[in-house]
Design a protein around this motif. Structure first.
Motif, mmCIF file in Angstrom:
data_model
loop_
_atom_site.group_PDB
_atom_site.id
_atom_site.type_symbol
_atom_site.label_atom_id
_atom_site.label_comp_id
_atom_site.label_asym_id
_atom_site.label_seq_id
_atom_site.Cartn_x
_atom_site.Cartn_y
_atom_site.Cartn_z
ATOM 1 N N SER A 32 1.226 -0.944 0.321
ATOM 2 C CA SER A 32 0.177 -0.393 0.401
ATOM 3 C C SER A 32 0.772 1.157 -0.228
ATOM 4 O O SER A 32 1.742 1.732 0.841
ATOM 5 N N VAL A 51 -3.321 1.452 -3.353
ATOM 6 C CA VAL A 51 -4.468 1.482 -2.134
ATOM 7 C C VAL A 51 -4.046 -0.460 -1.805
ATOM 8 O O VAL A 51 -4.258 -0.231 -0.266
ATOM 9 N N ASP A 52 -4.392 -1.443 -1.790
ATOM 10 C CA ASP A 52 -3.928 -2.409 -1.298
ATOM 11 C C ASP A 52 -2.659 -3.024 -1.711
ATOM 12 O O ASP A 52 -2.183 -2.649 -2.297
ATOM 13 N N GLU A 53 -2.565 -4.077 -1.606
ATOM 14 C CA GLU A 53 -1.482 -4.888 -1.113
ATOM 15 C C GLU A 53 -1.443 -6.512 -1.684
ATOM 16 O O GLU A 53 -2.842 -6.421 -1.714
#
Length: 158
Positions: A32, A51-53
């Motif tokens: 992120s 935004v995410d992993e």
């Protein structure tokens, strides 16, 4: 579960942009806040952060693709140990990739766009409309012709 990464709206008026450069490759692990790509708008080039992993499963839009609509899928992010889904996501991703290719093909045919361009504006009596140098340059870029200023009436009080 696979997560689609969508084309971001980098400004309130942005409707589409150009994916200038990918800074990750398929198979790369991202966290992120990591920068994924450079996206060009009509006014600036900006970096796009994750935004995410996860792991980049597939890049759906190639570098340099212009006319990518906001909220269109541009990549797929997978969880650790997850494989790229074959059945449901592949046709959807392929359809979106084909759409991006169609938009790119349309953008590469300016001759067709110029053929459909309307003629220079005229007033109701057929006389010319006065235009600034900027307006003349824009009209020339579009293939329009504007009359010269020699037809201008003298200014009031001269």
């Amino acid at each position: 579960m696979a997560t689609e990464i969508l084309m971001p709206a980098l400004s309130p008026t942005m409707e589409e942009g150009t994916l200038a450069k990918w800074l990750v490759k398929e198979g790369d692990t991202v966290t992120s806040g990591q920068i994924l790509a450079e996206i060009e708008t009509d006014k600036a080039t900006m970096e796009f952060e994750a935004v995410d992993e996860g792991i980049v499963g597939k890049l759906l839009v190639a570098e340099g693709t212009s006319g990518v609509k906001v909220n269109a899928a541009i990549a797929v992010l997978l969880d650790e140990g997850e494989a790229m889904p074959e059945a449901g996501a592949a046709p959807k991703a392929a359809a979106k990739a084909n759409t991006a290719e169609t938009v790119e093909a349309k953008a590469s045919t300016p001759a067709a766009a110029q053929a459909a361009a309307p003629s220079a504006p005229k007033s109701g009596d057929g006389s010319r409309i006065f235009a600034s140098p900027l307006a003349r340059r824009i009209a020339a870029d579009k293939g329009w012709t504007l009359p010269r200023c020699r037809d201008r009436a003298p200014a009031a009080g001269s």
